[in-house]
Design an enzyme around this catalytic site. Structure first.
Site, short mmCIF file in Angstrom:
data_model
loop_
_atom_site.label_atom_id
_atom_site.label_comp_id
_atom_site.label_asym_id
_atom_site.label_seq_id
_atom_site.Cartn_x
_atom_site.Cartn_y
_atom_site.Cartn_z
CB SER A 159 42.51 39.39 40.87
OG SER A 159 41.86 38.60 39.89
CE1 TYR A 172 39.78 35.47 44.34
CE2 TYR A 172 39.37 36.53 42.22
CZ TYR A 172 40.25 35.98 43.14
OH TYR A 172 41.59 35.96 42.87
#
Length: 268
Positions: A159, A172
């Site tokens: 990501s 996250y």
């Protein structure tokens, strides 16, 4: 007399099979929707036979039927990627009933948002289980079959948060940073055996996971100003990078994290 020098680069550039996935089988986790389904479709269009993974068979069957209508050879393998025993059994079943797994797209992931000082243990554990443990469990189980064959491609979905943080999603960010370094570790251990293990790191894309952010006009305005490309990404724009990392075109690419983010990690 005129002499023409043909270089190795010329030969490679003329090889129209460089990005072909014909005859290869790709397992895609978290593949019933979103990025996983889009990547499964994309790899299938380049010739790969697809195995769709998720927890529940019903949405996988819907996805499989859709892909087959589009001419993609697809099967399903429902198992829980956070359960190591289920992963091992699931991978063994694919290898035994469908055939060798040549490509793994380690895509399954979840998001939880909350201020860090109020973040619950349950949400922390869920993120670690799905975003990190599952990458290790599935990667290891698949690699155990790839290693004796001396070939294989593993693409871990990282990501933009593998590199950058944003308020409200620190846990996250921690998981995606860990996936980036796990990718490097996998390459360090397994590259010598003929495997290529790399990461694909999306920036901000219009997905179901980001629906609330897309609908937030203030956030979208900030994102478009912050991103050099000036817009959200469309999930289909991830396919080219996934095909590259899954094909012979990336035969000497290992431990790399390919950012597909409109330039957001390149600018301040």
């Amino acid at each position: 007399m005129i002499m023409v020098l043909i270089t190795q680069t010329d030969i490679v550039m003329q090889d129209d099979t460089l990005f072909s996935l014909a005859g290869r089988r790709a397992l895609v986790t978290g593949a019933s929707r979103g990025i996983g389904l889009t990547l499964a479709r994309g790899l299938g269009r380049y010739g790969a036979k697809i195995v769709l993974n998720g927890r529940h068979p019903e949405p996988l069957e819907v996805a499989r039927a859709m892909l087959e209508r589009e001419g993609v050879d697809a099967a399903i393998a429902p198992f829980d990627v956070t359960d190591q025993d289920a992963v091992i059994a699931g991978v063994e079943k694919i290898e035994g009933e469908c055939g060798p797994i040549d490509i793994l797209i380690n895509n399954a992931g979840i998001q939880r948002r909350a201020p860090l000082d109020q973040f619950s243990r349950a949400d922390w554990d869920a993120l670690i289980a799905t975003n990190l443990n599952a990458v290790f469990f599935v990667g290891q189980a698949v690699a155990r079959h790839m290693l004796p064959r001396g070939r294989g491609k593993i693409v871990n979905i990282c990501s933009v948060q593998s590199e950058l943080a944003r308020p409200g999603i620190a846990p996250y960010t921690a998981t995606k940073g860990a996936v980036k370094n796990l990718t490097k570790g996998m390459a360090t251990d397994w590259a010598r055996h003929g495997l290529q293990i790399n990461g694909l790191a999306p920036g901000y894309f219009k997905t179901e996971m980001n629906e609330k952010l897309v609908a937030d006009q203030a956030f979208t305005q900030w994102l478009c100003q912050r991103t050099p490309a000036g817009r959200w990404g469309n999930v289909e724009e991830l396919v080219g990078a996934a095909v590259f990392l899954s094909s012979d075109a990336s035969s000497f690419v290992n431990g790399h994290v390919l950012m597909v983010d409109g330039g957001i990690t390149a600018s301040v």
